[in-house]
Scaffold this active site. Structure first.
Site, PDB file in Angstrom:
ATOM      1  N   ASP A  24     -99.630  82.183  -9.944  1.00 54.25           N
ATOM      2  CA  ASP A  24     -99.093  82.599 -11.334  1.00 54.25           C
ATOM      3  C   ASP A  24     -99.776  81.917 -12.081  1.00 54.25           C
ATOM      4  OD1 ASP A  24     -98.136  84.256 -13.138  1.00 54.25           O
ATOM      5  OD2 ASP A  24     -95.923  83.667 -13.330  1.00 54.25           O
ATOM      6  N   ASN A  36     -97.678  94.867  -9.512  1.00 54.51           N
ATOM      7  CA  ASN A  36     -98.702  94.893 -10.459  1.00 54.51           C
ATOM      8  C   ASN A  36     -99.396  96.355  -9.922  1.00 54.51           C
ATOM      9  OD1 ASN A  36     -98.395  91.453  -8.884  1.00 54.51           O
ATOM     10  ND2 ASN A  36     -97.720  91.745 -10.968  1.00 54.51           N
TER      11      ASN A  36
HETATM   12  C1  FPP Z   1    -100.553  86.651 -11.353  1.00 58.30           C
HETATM   13  O1  FPP Z   1    -101.738  85.887 -12.732  1.00 58.30           O
HETATM   14  C2  FPP Z   1    -101.625  87.022 -10.514  1.00 58.30           C
HETATM   15  C3  FPP Z   1    -101.541  87.885 -10.038  1.00 58.30           C
HETATM   16  C4  FPP Z   1    -100.893  89.457  -9.924  1.00 58.30           C
HETATM   17  C5  FPP Z   1    -102.577  88.282  -9.014  1.00 58.30           C
HETATM   18  C6  FPP Z   1    -102.793  87.439  -8.119  1.00 58.30           C
HETATM   19  C7  FPP Z   1    -104.356  87.373  -7.452  1.00 58.30           C
HETATM   20  C8  FPP Z   1    -104.733  85.907  -6.750  1.00 58.30           C
HETATM   21  C9  FPP Z   1    -104.942  84.421  -6.924  1.00 58.30           C
HETATM   22  C10 FPP Z   1    -106.175  87.051  -6.021  1.00 58.30           C
HETATM   23  C11 FPP Z   1    -105.854  86.716  -4.659  1.00 58.30           C
HETATM   24  C12 FPP Z   1    -106.290  87.005  -3.693  1.00 58.30           C
HETATM   25  C13 FPP Z   1    -106.632  86.663  -2.626  1.00 58.30           C
HETATM   26  C14 FPP Z   1    -107.527  86.983  -1.490  1.00 58.30           C
HETATM   27  C15 FPP Z   1    -105.547  85.714  -2.136  1.00 58.30           C
HETATM   28  P1  FPP Z   1    -100.891  86.658 -13.971  1.00 58.30           P
HETATM   29  O2  FPP Z   1    -102.662  87.965 -14.040  1.00 58.30           O
HETATM   30  O3  FPP Z   1    -100.036  87.259 -13.823  1.00 58.30           O
HETATM   31  O4  FPP Z   1    -101.313  85.715 -14.953  1.00 58.30           O
HETATM   32  P2  FPP Z   1    -100.569  85.947 -16.165  1.00 58.30           P
HETATM   33  O5  FPP Z   1     -99.647  85.566 -16.132  1.00 58.30           O
HETATM   34  O6  FPP Z   1    -101.202  84.554 -17.151  1.00 58.30           O
HETATM   35  O7  FPP Z   1    -101.483  87.038 -17.130  1.00 58.30           O
END
Ligand code: FPP
Length: 240
Positions: A17, A65
């Site tokens: 996250d 998501n």
């Molecule tokens: C949460 O951070 C992250 C996600 C919903 C996507 C996670 C995806 C990756 C780490 C890429 C994965 C890819 C591979 C190939 C493993 P957020 O976007 O909710 O962050 P925020 O809370 O700061 O908005």
């Protein structure tokens, strides 16, 4: 490596996250945060394997998501595609490292070509047993329990299972991580105190560690800190 190998968890699960906030802090697009997040995933999975942690689960994309903007969802799917392609190209390297890679979550609604790539990666690594890496994609903890319940209902309906024989093990056998130990430690970076529908059935006795570091900044030292805290905890599993 400073971390003690005593009291290492068998299974560590991580909610990746904070990618969006990380990008925003730098005036970058959210998708740039995911790009870096994917690299961090690779590094931390390798570090867990080097430490001898047998099972690791990473939460990459939840069933919720899909509500994000089309641009962001497409960018994350493109990242998966690229990553899976690369995994295939690095198949020999991964085989040598002994990764058993599984994608947990529903395949329904996922782009067909990505599902095909997932199947191929799983098939190629299925006999490996050095480190079990689960990547949760299109994953929802409640949906996972519902799927298990449906398969149990089906067996009761066709007479292969009696209601009185249903136990916790029956439910466990129908979830995505069947056969793997439950997570001992769940880590959530970026300072949120929620499970967000992650491993609901499996987390019954998991220790939870919250860290303020945003996922794209997450380093092996941060994992060491979580492992040290875990090693000091007194797990009682409901006993005294
Ligand atoms: C949460 O951070 C992250 C996600 C919903 C996507 C996670 C995806 C990756 C780490 C890429 C994965 C890819 C591979 C190939 C493993 P957020 O976007 O909710 O962050 P925020 O809370 O700061 O908005």
């Amino acid at each position: 490596m400073a971390i003690s190998r005593e009291n290492l968890p068998q299974h560590v699960a991580i909610i990746m996250d904070g990618n969006g906030r990380w990008a925003k802090q730098r005036g970058l697009k959210r998708t740039e945060g995911h790009k870096v997040g994917a690299e961090v995933f690779r590094n931390i999975a390798k570090y867990c394997s080097d430490l001898g942690i047998k099972h690791v689960t990473f939460y990459a994309f939840s069933t919720e998501n899909w509500k994000r903007s089309k641009t962001e969802v497409t960018a994350i799917m493109n990242l998966f595609r690229k990553y899976l392609d690369e995994m295939q190209r690095r198949a020999e390297e991964n085989e040598e490292a002994g990764y058993n890679i599984r994608f947990i979550g529903s395949r329904e609604g996922m782009p067909k070509d990505i599902v095909k790539l997932m199947d191929t990666v799983e098939e190629r690594s299925k006999d490996k047993s050095n480190t079990y890496v689960n990547l949760a994609v299109n994953y929802g903890g409640r949906a996972e329990i519902v799927e298990s319940v449906k398969s149990i209902a089906e067996k009761v309906k066709n007479g292969t299972l009696k209601i009185e024989d249903i136990t916790e093990d029956t439910v466990s056998a129908g979830i995505y991580t069947a056969g793997q130990p439950d997570p001992d430690l769940i880590i959530r970076p970026s300072g949120e105190y929620r499970l967000s529908n992650f491993l609901l059935w499996q987390s019954a006795y998991a220790e939870i560690y919250i860290d303020d570091v945003l996922w794209p900044d997450y380093k092996p030292e941060d994992l060491d800190r979580a492992l040290e805290a875990y090693a000091k905890r007194n797990r009682r599993f409901g006993g005294v």
